[in-house]
Motif scaffolding. Structure first.
Motif, PDB file in Angstrom:
ATOM      1  N   SER A  74      -6.423   9.534   3.617  1.00 25.19           N
ATOM      2  CA  SER A  74      -6.407   8.072   3.544  1.00 25.19           C
ATOM      3  C   SER A  74      -7.423   7.626   2.503  1.00 25.19           C
ATOM      4  O   SER A  74      -8.628   7.819   2.681  1.00 25.19           O
ATOM      5  N   LYS A  75      -6.951   7.042   1.412  1.00 26.52           N
ATOM      6  CA  LYS A  75      -7.883   6.600   0.362  1.00 26.52           C
ATOM      7  C   LYS A  75      -8.818   5.525   0.885  1.00 26.52           C
ATOM      8  O   LYS A  75     -10.005   5.508   0.553  1.00 26.52           O
ATOM      9  N   SER A  76      -8.305   4.614   1.716  1.00 28.91           N
ATOM     10  CA  SER A  76      -9.158   3.539   2.217  1.00 28.91           C
ATOM     11  C   SER A  76     -10.287   4.107   3.075  1.00 28.91           C
ATOM     12  O   SER A  76     -11.433   3.634   3.007  1.00 28.91           O
ATOM     13  N   GLN A  77     -10.006   5.121   3.876  1.00 29.45           N
ATOM     14  CA  GLN A  77     -11.050   5.747   4.674  1.00 29.45           C
ATOM     15  C   GLN A  77     -12.045   6.488   3.782  1.00 29.45           C
ATOM     16  O   GLN A  77     -13.256   6.425   3.998  1.00 29.45           O
ATOM     17  N   ALA A 111     -12.811  10.969   7.764  1.00 31.62           N
ATOM     18  CA  ALA A 111     -12.761  10.960   6.305  1.00 31.62           C
ATOM     19  C   ALA A 111     -13.738  11.970   5.723  1.00 31.62           C
ATOM     20  O   ALA A 111     -13.431  12.668   4.748  1.00 31.62           O
ATOM     21  N   PHE A 150      -0.302   7.499   9.888  1.00 29.31           N
ATOM     22  CA  PHE A 150      -1.059   7.319  11.124  1.00 29.31           C
ATOM     23  C   PHE A 150      -0.196   6.746  12.250  1.00 29.31           C
ATOM     24  O   PHE A 150      -0.447   7.004  13.429  1.00 29.31           O
ATOM     25  N   ASP A 172      -6.697  14.208   6.401  1.00 22.29           N
ATOM     26  CA  ASP A 172      -7.357  13.407   7.437  1.00 22.29           C
ATOM     27  C   ASP A 172      -6.965  13.942   8.812  1.00 22.29           C
ATOM     28  O   ASP A 172      -5.777  14.030   9.130  1.00 22.29           O
ATOM     29  N   PRO A 222      -7.817   6.733  12.696  1.00 22.51           N
ATOM     30  CA  PRO A 222      -8.737   7.237  11.667  1.00 22.51           C
ATOM     31  C   PRO A 222     -10.124   6.614  11.788  1.00 22.51           C
ATOM     32  O   PRO A 222     -10.278   5.483  12.258  1.00 22.51           O
ATOM     33  N   GLY A 262       2.150  10.322   2.821  1.00 21.03           N
ATOM     34  CA  GLY A 262       0.813   9.956   3.242  1.00 21.03           C
ATOM     35  C   GLY A 262       0.464  10.458   4.627  1.00 21.03           C
ATOM     36  O   GLY A 262       1.110  11.352   5.183  1.00 21.03           O
ATOM     37  N   THR A 263      -0.575   9.858   5.195  1.00 18.39           N
ATOM     38  CA  THR A 263      -1.106  10.284   6.482  1.00 18.39           C
ATOM     39  C   THR A 263      -0.210   9.879   7.654  1.00 18.39           C
ATOM     40  O   THR A 263      -0.282  10.495   8.719  1.00 18.39           O
ATOM     41  N   GLY A 302      -4.371  12.038  10.821  1.00 18.20           N
ATOM     42  CA  GLY A 302      -3.034  11.864  10.264  1.00 18.20           C
ATOM     43  C   GLY A 302      -2.093  12.970  10.701  1.00 18.20           C
ATOM     44  O   GLY A 302      -2.373  13.734  11.631  1.00 18.20           O
TER      45      GLY A 302
END
Length: 328
Positions: A118-121, A90, A299, A11, A85, A296-297, A14
């Motif tokens: 980011s999985k959510s993104q 994404a 952020f 990302d 993000p 992870g990212t 990130g």
């Protein structure tokens, strides 16, 4: 000259751009092999003022690696905001991953290192895979059930049988076949990519005290022990079920090459407690080598210059050593 490694940016909002650029800055002190970034140059420029060189193809990377960070662009935006993000970012992350996988599969890159996403993104743009591991497996033509995610650090390797599930769903997802499949993937991966001829696998129980002979749960008796028996029938060195609270101390870790764990946190908590800044995620069972830093990212710290590149450096090193071992 050896093929370079492909490193997907992740990302762009990130810490991927920061840890990758810091890794390049340490290329000499860490003796890193040539690699190139697949992603947006704007993301790198947003956090780093070092030398960047756009390349037309992976074969251009080794020649310029000593003087600049080679980047194979995926279409730059005008601006990237670290720590903020968005769905456009994404899409960029997914495009970077898709291109990097394709280049590695085609033989243009020796191995793949994936930056954090980011999985959510990603879910916001229609991404349907649980994570990058499953996406890469699909693009390589391998079913998700035949690959395993291994977390590797200097003194511990763990393989979760189930990954991104709610804890209440884990017991219902476990099966003899699933545990055997993950165990086989772990054994083959240790043999092929780590050069361990007869890997030793320690299998964790699901319940406290490994079920206490059934008084704290029967999964060990009905599912885990039969899976261990099947793996032993294949002449594998497999022990367990072990009480998970006692199998990660220093003395116990010397008795196995990898721990097969029943759920995500059972595998990741000990790895991150011991090797937070050095943990590497490696996907076993693929026709290519794929690693990733085990973080992870982040952020919340993106763009502040605080990100530690140690895990990315470790992922690059591991990718190179595994690729060399497979090519030998």
């Amino acid at each position: 000259m050896s093929l370079p490694l492909a490193v997907s940016l992740g990302d762009p909002a990130g810490i991927g751009a920061e840890v990758i650029s810091k890794s390049w800055e340490r290329r000499r002190s860490e003796a890193l092999p040539p690699f190139f970034v697949v992603g947006e140059i704007a993301a790198l420029r947003a956090v780093w003022n070092g030398p960047v060189e756009a390349i037309a193809s992976p074969e251009d990377a080794p020649a310029c690696f000593a003087r600049a960070l080679p980047v194979l662009g995926v279409g730059d935006r005008c601006s990237v905001r670290p720590g903020e993000p968005d769905l456009e970012g994404a899409r960029s992350a997914l495009d970077s991953l898709e291109m990097a996988v394709g280049l590695t599969r085609s033989g243009a890159a020796a191995a793949l290192v994936t930056g954090p996403v980011s999985k959510s993104q990603l879910y916001g743009i229609g991404f349907t895979h649980p994570g990058q591991t499953e996406f890469v497996a699909e693009r390589c033509g391998v079913s998700a059930g035949k690959v395993a995610m291994m977390l590797a650090g200097p003194s511990l390797r763990t393989v979760p049988v189930t990954t991104h599930l709610a804890l209440r769903d884990v017991a219902g997802r476990l099966s003899v076949d699933l545990i055997v499949a993950k165990g086989r993937a772990a054994i083959r991966g240790l043999q092929r990519q780590f050069g361990i001829k007869r890997p030793r696998i320690a299998v964790a129980g699901l319940n406290p005290h490994a079920g206490e002979n059934g008084s704290l749960g029967r999964e060990e008796i009905e599912i885990i022990a039969p899976a261990i028996d099947r793996l032993r029938e294949e002449d594998s060195i497999v022990t367990g079920p072990h009480a998970a609270d006692a199998m990660f101390n220093d003395k116990s870790r010397r008795l196995y090459d990898a721990a097969l764990c029943m759920y995500h946190d059972q595998a990741l908590i000990p790895l991150k407690a011991l090797h937070f800044d050095e943990g590497v995620n490696i996907t076993l069972g693929l026709p290519i080598v794929r690693t990733s830093p085990d973080h992870g990212t982040a952020f919340d710290i993106a763009g502040r210059g605080q990100a530690d590149p140690s895990a990315t450096i470790a992922a690059i090193r591991l990718a190179r050593s595994c690729a060399d071992r497979l090519a030998a």
